[in-house]
Design a protein around this motif. Structure first.
Motif, short mmCIF file in Angstrom:
data_model
loop_
_atom_site.label_atom_id
_atom_site.label_comp_id
_atom_site.label_asym_id
_atom_site.label_seq_id
_atom_site.Cartn_x
_atom_site.Cartn_y
_atom_site.Cartn_z
N GLN A 40 8.47 5.66 -9.18
CA GLN A 40 8.43 4.43 -8.19
C GLN A 40 9.93 4.13 -7.82
N GLN A 97 11.77 6.63 -5.56
CA GLN A 97 11.17 6.39 -4.16
C GLN A 97 11.69 5.26 -3.32
N THR A 98 11.91 4.27 -3.76
CA THR A 98 12.33 2.91 -3.03
C THR A 98 13.58 3.14 -2.16
#
Length: 375
Positions: A307, A310-311
């Protein structure tokens, strides 16, 4: 005379006790030297004190001899008291020598120490203390107490297997209640008592030796995870087909590499070598209880890292929307802020052509004939 007896008691009790505490081959020689020195000092002072009195020589000699006998009896009494605590002193000496190195530092059983030699040296020192306390030696008479004890207890213990072949009629030098060449009044510990004390001493110190051996074996196992050489050779021979299969299918190598990384991460997270330091069963129970939480923790960390990659893409996707919003909000000015007079375009044509100028839209036509006339 009482004051001189107190002086002797003070000057002899503590030094003699200290010498017995560090008992060795020269203990009785040091005690004899101490006794002679302190006795002569007290006798000389007492002689000077009674010289002013008119006493006959026999009375003076008797008083001086009583003072010498008091000093000797004081040392003998102290020796008998220390002989009653000989087992405690033997165990203390064994523990000190066995658990500490030559620099008086506590031993750490890492597998390099020779426990057999260390045990033998510590027991020899304890047996020497027993030989020192076995008899009073204030007369400088030689004896064979130390040699008898070492030949019967130390060497007899080391050669226990060969003792079976001995003759039944052979005499035991410790099966007696007296020592050779030692007066019965000077005996503190009989040979039979020495044998009994040694047996009790070994029984009470055996646990310390066993603990050291166990600690050494545990250290070796915790630092040696490789199988025996014959097992490694067997795995190489029997696993040849599997090795060739891996070479023909590189995908298996990738799977094994990923499995190795995961197992290495779990190895570090669970601290498997530290878990087995307290025993195999304890380590297995601890690992089984921590296995599932460790796996969940690794999966959670992998998800968080995924995650996290992807941020950063979110703000990049919003940039066209922001630009479009800014474009819609900004008003469109149909007229240019630049004055028309400053904007002009000159379009040159050929030599005989037409030239236009804007914004005045001036049209000028020139020909080669007019240019010739002007010239």
């Amino acid at each position: 005379m009482v004051s001189y007896e107190k002086q002797l008691s003070k000057s002899l009790s503590e030094p003699v006790e200290s010498l017995f505490d560090a008992a060795g081959r020269d203990t009785w020689a040091s005690i004899r030297k101490l006794l002679t020195r302190e006795t002569e000092i007290a006798v000389s002072e007492f002689s000077a004190a009674i010289s002013d009195f008119e006493l006959d020589q026999s009375t003076v000699e008797k008083m001086l001899q009583d003072l010498r006998d008091y000093a000797r009896n004081l040392v003998e009494k102290k020796a008998r008291e220390e002989a009653g605590n000989v087992l405690i002193r033997m165990k203390d000496r064994f523990s000190t020598l066995f658990s500490h190195d030559n620099d008086s530092m506590p031993r750490v059983w890492t597998g390099k120490e020779d426990i057999k030699t260390i045990t033998k040296d510590a027991r020899a020192a304890s047996l020497r203390l027993l030989s020192v306390m076995a008899a009073i030696r204030l007369d400088e008479k030689p004896d064979e107490i130390e040699n008898t004890l070492f030949s019967s207890l130390m060497e007899g213990t080391m050669t226990a297997a060969s003792s079976v072949d001995r003759s039944i009629t052979s005499s035991d030098p410790l099966a007696s209640s007296s020592w050779e060449e030692v007066s019965p009044k000077n005996i503190l510990i009989t040979p039979v008592q020495c044998k009994s004390l040694w047996r009790q001493f070994k029984a009470e110190t055996e646990y310390t030796v066993t603990q050291a051996i166990s600690a050494q074996e545990a250290y070796k196992q915790s630092n040696n995870w490789l199988p025996p050489p014959w097992a490694i050779l067997a795995m190489v021979v029997l696993g040849f087909n599997e090795f060739m299969l891996l070479l023909r299918n590189p995908l298996y190598l990738m799977v094994l590499f990923v499995a190795y990384l995961l197992s290495k991460a779990m190895w570090v997270q669970m601290d498997i070598p530290g878990q087995f330091q307290h025993g195999t069963l304890t380590g297995l129970i601890s690992i089984s209880s921590r296995f599932l939480p460790t796996v969940m923790n690794l999966l959670k960390r992998l998800a968080e890292e995924a995650q996290g990659h992807q941020t950063p893409d979110g703000p990049r996707q919003q940039s066209p929307l922001a630009f479009q919003t800014f474009k819609n909000q900004s008003p469109i000015n149909p007229t240019s802020s630049v004055p028309e007079s400053s904007v002009s375009s000159n379009i040159p044509t050929s030599d005989g052509g037409i030239e236009y100028s804007s914004p005045n839209l001036t049209h000028r036509r020139s020909t080669k004939i007019q240019e010739a006339q002007v010239s």
